[in-house]
Design a protein around this motif. Sequence first.
Motif, PDB file in Angstrom:
ATOM      1  N   MET A  47       0.842  -1.189   0.000  1.00 36.13           N
ATOM      2  CA  MET A  47       0.000   0.000   0.000  1.00 36.13           C
ATOM      3  C   MET A  47       0.883   1.247   0.000  1.00 36.13           C
ATOM      4  O   MET A  47       1.854   1.338   0.743  1.00 36.13           O
ATOM      5  CB  MET A  47      -0.910   0.004   1.224  1.00 36.13           C
ATOM      6  N   GLN A  48       0.566   2.233  -0.834  1.00 37.46           N
ATOM      7  CA  GLN A  48       1.342   3.451  -0.918  1.00 37.46           C
ATOM      8  C   GLN A  48       0.998   4.401   0.227  1.00 37.46           C
ATOM      9  O   GLN A  48      -0.001   4.249   0.919  1.00 37.46           O
ATOM     10  CB  GLN A  48       1.089   4.134  -2.257  1.00 37.46           C
ATOM     11  N   LEU A  49       1.857   5.425   0.387  1.00 36.83           N
ATOM     12  CA  LEU A  49       1.621   6.411   1.434  1.00 36.83           C
ATOM     13  C   LEU A  49       0.553   7.413   1.036  1.00 36.83           C
ATOM     14  O   LEU A  49      -0.003   8.110   1.876  1.00 36.83           O
ATOM     15  CB  LEU A  49       2.930   7.150   1.763  1.00 36.83           C
ATOM     16  N   LEU A  50       0.267   7.510  -0.288  1.00 39.76           N
ATOM     17  CA  LEU A  50      -0.819   8.343  -0.780  1.00 39.76           C
ATOM     18  C   LEU A  50      -1.936   7.429  -1.249  1.00 39.76           C
ATOM     19  O   LEU A  50      -1.687   6.351  -1.779  1.00 39.76           O
ATOM     20  CB  LEU A  50      -0.336   9.224  -1.932  1.00 39.76           C
ATOM     21  N   PHE A  51      -3.172   7.864  -1.076  1.00 40.04           N
ATOM     22  CA  PHE A  51      -4.312   7.000  -1.336  1.00 40.04           C
ATOM     23  C   PHE A  51      -5.152   7.557  -2.473  1.00 40.04           C
ATOM     24  O   PHE A  51      -5.259   8.774  -2.655  1.00 40.04           O
ATOM     25  CB  PHE A  51      -5.143   6.852  -0.057  1.00 40.04           C
ATOM     26  N   ALA A  52      -5.767   6.663  -3.228  1.00 44.37           N
ATOM     27  CA  ALA A  52      -6.506   7.055  -4.422  1.00 44.37           C
ATOM     28  C   ALA A  52      -7.827   7.726  -4.102  1.00 44.37           C
ATOM     29  O   ALA A  52      -8.341   8.496  -4.909  1.00 44.37           O
ATOM     30  CB  ALA A  52      -6.750   5.820  -5.308  1.00 44.37           C
TER      31      ALA A  52
END
Length: 333
Positions: free
Chosen positions: A1-6
Amino acid sequence: MQLLFAQPLITTSSAHLVSLGLCAAYVGSLYLSKNARIKFSHGHAKGSLNGPNGYDERGRDHPDVIRARLVAVSIATVLCCLGVFGVIFYHIGADWKNLGIATKATALRLGLHLSFSSSTIDVLPHLVVPFLFFGPLFASYLGGQLPGQRYWTWQRNVAERFFGIMGLRTYWVGPITEEIVFRACVLSVYHLSGASRYRMIFLGPLTFGLAHVHHAWETFNRYGRNVAAAKRAIFSSIFQFAYTTLFGFLASFLFLRTGSIFPPITAHIFCNTIGVPELTWELRRYPKQKKAIIIAYLIGIAGFVYTLLPWTKTNDNFYWAQDGDPRHSSAKY
């Protein structure tokens, strides 16, 4: 999971509630401890709340009150940061495997990092606000009050002013904790709700202004608890709400534009050091330099406008993605 979310992690209503909760936690910490609360004696008409005036009173400038409040707001600030972490951790899945992601995502959103440019610390964002105050600085120069001038001494202007108990509150703990809570924490929460940068700049600082309204109670008590005291408290609160909100607009812009909490902190410290510009008083004090003072003020305003955007431009800032950045056309939260 990335640190920025969609997708936004929380709703706008939730962001409002959380931001108000952060504000309440910070201001409320000033009154939870008995030692941090101000105290008024009955029947006192008017006077200093902090000196030997014969009354058992303690105002916000009393050394014991300051010490207790420094501890209180420091603890509250840590709790507010943990609150932002909790919001992120809960909404990405409260699982221990996500602990590291939530921690890094929180630190990223709180701007707890220095901005760099060409492998060096970028100092330009920290110089924008001092440029704006070129006029007051010029007036201080005329008065011989700048470092190296005849009325400036290290002991009085630095040691006593910045490192006494009131200096710790005004120039260190106050600006640092207020910017972390009312800029980093509040704006990161609104960003998690998908709020636009303009809404964050112009609506987020309202909580910062409201956080200073509670000073009206002390003003009312200090000046006699009568109609005149009430009017004074109201007008002083309106003025304080106005200029703290205006500063909040600028500090929010600096935070979002740089993605770092440090430019707002240095701006806050600088503004507390210089104080509110007093052009009228300066013109009266230095009548032979009226034109020079006005020109200095105009230079400061023009320089501020000219440098505001280029000096605060920061690469790899998800809060304010630049043209050409792939994130510019694809929102991330």
